[in-house]
Design an enzyme around this catalytic site. Structure first.
Site, mmCIF file in Angstrom:
data_model
loop_
_atom_site.group_PDB
_atom_site.id
_atom_site.type_symbol
_atom_site.label_atom_id
_atom_site.label_comp_id
_atom_site.label_asym_id
_atom_site.label_seq_id
_atom_site.Cartn_x
_atom_site.Cartn_y
_atom_site.Cartn_z
ATOM 1 N N ARG A 1 0.818 -1.210 0.000
ATOM 2 C CA ARG A 1 0.000 0.000 0.000
ATOM 3 C C ARG A 1 0.856 1.267 0.000
ATOM 4 N NH1 ARG A 1 -5.418 0.014 1.800
ATOM 5 N NH2 ARG A 1 -6.300 -2.040 1.560
ATOM 6 N N ARG B 1 -2.987 7.269 1.303
ATOM 7 C CA ARG B 1 -3.377 8.443 2.071
ATOM 8 C C ARG B 1 -2.306 9.075 2.942
ATOM 9 N NH1 ARG B 1 -8.908 9.151 3.589
ATOM 10 N NH2 ARG B 1 -10.107 8.488 1.793
ATOM 11 N N ARG C 1 -6.170 12.626 -5.119
ATOM 12 C CA ARG C 1 -7.389 11.987 -4.634
ATOM 13 C C ARG C 1 -8.484 12.999 -4.292
ATOM 14 N NH1 ARG C 1 -11.278 10.384 -2.810
ATOM 15 N NH2 ARG C 1 -11.745 8.630 -1.447
ATOM 16 N N ASP D 1 -7.409 -1.815 -6.752
ATOM 17 C CA ASP D 1 -7.843 -2.485 -5.535
ATOM 18 C C ASP D 1 -8.104 -3.943 -5.874
ATOM 19 O OD1 ASP D 1 -8.744 -1.728 -2.633
ATOM 20 O OD2 ASP D 1 -10.148 -3.233 -3.352
ATOM 21 N N TYR E 1 -15.379 -10.551 0.871
ATOM 22 C CA TYR E 1 -16.056 -9.269 0.605
ATOM 23 C C TYR E 1 -17.341 -9.472 -0.186
ATOM 24 C CZ TYR E 1 -12.050 -6.710 2.401
ATOM 25 O OH TYR E 1 -11.086 -6.199 3.224
HETATM 26 O O1 1CP Z 1 -0.103 -1.103 -2.533
HETATM 27 C C1 1CP Z 1 -0.443 -0.158 -3.261
HETATM 28 O O2 1CP Z 1 0.102 0.971 -3.195
HETATM 29 C C2 1CP Z 1 -1.495 -0.390 -4.344
HETATM 30 C C3 1CP Z 1 -2.825 -0.102 -3.973
HETATM 31 C C4 1CP Z 1 -3.771 -1.043 -3.236
HETATM 32 C C5 1CP Z 1 -3.723 -2.406 -2.966
HETATM 33 C C6 1CP Z 1 -2.594 -3.398 -3.262
HETATM 34 C C7 1CP Z 1 -4.999 -0.567 -2.740
HETATM 35 C C8 1CP Z 1 -5.453 0.836 -2.808
HETATM 36 N N1 1CP Z 1 -5.705 -1.634 -2.239
HETATM 37 C C9 1CP Z 1 -4.945 -2.774 -2.347
HETATM 38 C C10 1CP Z 1 -5.304 -4.139 -1.961
HETATM 39 C C11 1CP Z 1 -6.419 -4.361 -1.000
HETATM 40 N N2 1CP Z 1 -7.633 -3.726 -0.929
HETATM 41 C C12 1CP Z 1 -6.418 -5.395 -0.015
HETATM 42 C C13 1CP Z 1 -5.303 -6.369 0.175
HETATM 43 C C14 1CP Z 1 -4.175 -5.819 0.949
HETATM 44 C C15 1CP Z 1 -4.469 -5.394 2.372
HETATM 45 O O3 1CP Z 1 -4.908 -6.240 3.149
HETATM 46 O O4 1CP Z 1 -4.219 -4.224 2.669
HETATM 47 C C16 1CP Z 1 -7.641 -5.317 0.679
HETATM 48 C C17 1CP Z 1 -8.103 -6.185 1.828
HETATM 49 C C18 1CP Z 1 -8.403 -4.272 0.092
HETATM 50 C C19 1CP Z 1 -9.770 -3.863 0.459
HETATM 51 C C20 1CP Z 1 -9.814 -2.420 0.792
HETATM 52 N N3 1CP Z 1 -9.825 -1.432 -0.144
HETATM 53 C C21 1CP Z 1 -9.777 -1.811 2.050
HETATM 54 C C22 1CP Z 1 -9.692 -2.532 3.384
HETATM 55 C C23 1CP Z 1 -11.026 -2.677 4.004
HETATM 56 C C24 1CP Z 1 -11.044 -3.677 5.125
HETATM 57 O O5 1CP Z 1 -11.855 -4.614 5.045
HETATM 58 O O6 1CP Z 1 -10.246 -3.543 6.069
HETATM 59 C C25 1CP Z 1 -9.836 -0.406 1.860
HETATM 60 C C26 1CP Z 1 -9.881 0.667 2.899
HETATM 61 C C27 1CP Z 1 -9.854 -0.190 0.455
HETATM 62 C C28 1CP Z 1 -9.821 1.101 -0.267
HETATM 63 C C29 1CP Z 1 -8.482 1.465 -0.776
HETATM 64 N N4 1CP Z 1 -7.699 0.641 -1.589
HETATM 65 C C30 1CP Z 1 -6.530 1.295 -1.913
HETATM 66 C C31 1CP Z 1 -6.583 2.596 -1.293
HETATM 67 C C32 1CP Z 1 -5.511 3.649 -1.422
HETATM 68 C C33 1CP Z 1 -7.795 2.675 -0.578
HETATM 69 C C34 1CP Z 1 -8.287 3.880 0.193
HETATM 70 C C35 1CP Z 1 -9.276 4.615 -0.666
HETATM 71 C C36 1CP Z 1 -9.159 6.084 -0.634
HETATM 72 O O7 1CP Z 1 -8.142 6.691 -1.029
HETATM 73 O O8 1CP Z 1 -10.176 6.670 -0.237
#
Ligand code: 1CP
Length: 340
Positions: free
Chosen positions: A24, A28, A37, A73, A148
């Site tokens: 990630r 943010r 964003r 994502d 999910y």
């Molecule tokens: O790593 C990077 O820089 C690339 C971006 C990336 C990746 C690899 C994002 C951007 N999401 C993911 C994978 C992802 N998404 C996973 C697997 C990795 C992990 O466990 O962290 C999971 C579970 C998600 C699901 C997800 N998407 C969540 C978690 C929710 C939960 O159940 O806890 C969230 C908050 C998101 C939104 C998201 N995805 C990525 C960003 C930057 C964001 C935030 C959105 C925003 O900017 O408002």
């Protein structure tokens, strides 16, 4: 360009220093990300290749990380299966999958038609990064995607998916088969579009017992990995799987991701010399003073004890509000302390 340190480490070859990137790493905590964003929603960002490419490049410029990961994502490819997706900021599906009829209604689209913006982002990034850093594509493991899709959002106890597993195994199996096939097409399309490594995120694979992991999770991840284009290395990260690394290893990846609940040296002993590891710094350490960050980096490098096939990373995604300069300092420490 197969001699990038990151790709050499994925293949278990010796490197001049330990390559490092952060799960990630775009997001943010970076003001540069927030600037982009603030002008669009998260999904609009994922669906606009020029912007998705821009935020993928930001942490490479700022942190000096040794690999870039596509900005998207794990749930973007699920939307064209027919499930309306929103982020608030966590993912939400309006109509979760609960019955055989729901599973039957899911489509398996051609990735170039279902998620053309992901493929276009990868093509832009490959051109932008050539000769600089390798590009990682990624997807969710079938089980984490199913979590999910069935829960409809994140969950604490995952009661719906577990209920389906135990009480409606035919529905569970049909769903997992469909997701696995979608994932296989999606990840192979990413390789065709330019991804030089694939990471599979199984964020929720550790919420089941080892017995249930072997029965309900592993067969699908293994089938997925068996079906991937292995001209590129595959990294398999299962969060919370420190007590079942032998099972995780059976899925057949080149590299296994480690969270911070497991000692890296012991994990390597279990996995064997042919399997690389990636991890395993506790993400909260990036809130600590620099001296503490440096000690923790050194401890993990010492646990690896110079074995080839180590990629430094966090044990899970970088947390919000981490001072960007702490993340940059961590990368610097890995390079300085591992230089040989
Ligand atoms: O790593 C990077 O820089 C690339 C971006 C990336 C990746 C690899 C994002 C951007 N999401 C993911 C994978 C992802 N998404 C996973 C697997 C990795 C992990 O466990 O962290 C999971 C579970 C998600 C699901 C997800 N998407 C969540 C978690 C929710 C939960 O159940 O806890 C969230 C908050 C998101 C939104 C998201 N995805 C990525 C960003 C930057 C964001 C935030 C959105 C925003 O900017 O408002």
């Amino acid at each position: 360009m197969s001699d990038y340190p990151f790709l050499k480490a994925c293949r278990g070859e010796a490197t001049e220093f330990t390559p490092v990137w952060l799960m990630r790493q775009a997001g943010r905590y970076l003001p540069q990300y927030m600037a982009v964003r603030s002008k669009c929603t998260f999904l609009e960002l994922c669906k606009t290749p020029e912007l998705a490419a821009e935020v993928t490049i930001q942490p490479i410029d700022y942190l000096g990380a040794d690999a870039a990961i596509l900005f998207s994502d794990i749930l973007t490819p699920v939307e064209p299966m027919g499930l309306k997706l929103d982020f608030v900021p966590g993912p939400v599906f309006e109509s979760p999958v609960r019955s055989m009829a729901d599973v039957d209604a899911l489509r398996i689209p051609d990735p170039e038609e279902g998620v053309p913006y992901v493929m276009e982002t990868l093509r832009i990034l490959r051109r932008a990064f050539e000769g600089r850093v390798p590009l990682i594509g990624f997807g969710g493991a079938p089980f984490t995607l199913a979590c999910y899709m069935v829960e409809g959002k994140g969950s604490k106890d995952f009661a719906h998916i577990k209920k389906m597993m135990y009480a409606a195994p035919d529905v569970y199996t049909a769903l997992m088969d469909k997701i696995t096939e979608m994932d296989r097409l999606y990840l192979n399309a990413q390789v065709k579009a330019g991804a030089q490594a694939i990471q599979i995120f199984d964020t929720w694979g550790g919420i089941v017992s080892p017995t249930d992991y072997e029965k309900f999770v592993l067969p699908y991840t293994k089938k997925l990995i068996d079906g991937l284009d292995r001209s590129v290395p595959v990294i398999h990260f299962v969060k919370g799987a420190g007590t079942m690394l032998d099972l995780v290893n059976r899925a057949g990846s080149d590299v296994v991701g480690l969270d911070w609940h497991v000692n890296l040296g012991k994990a390597r002993d279990i996995l064997g010399p042919k399997i690389g590891v990636q991890g395993n710094l506790d993400p909260t350490v990036l809130y600590a003073p620099h001296a503490h960050i440096e000690r923790e980096v050194k401890r993990i490098l010492d646990e690896n004890a110079g074995r080839p096939g180590h990629i430094f990373n966090l044990g899970h995604g970088i947390l919000p509000n981490v001072p960007p300069e702490n993340a940059k300092f961590m990368v610097e420490c890995v390079h300085r302390l591992s230089g040989r």
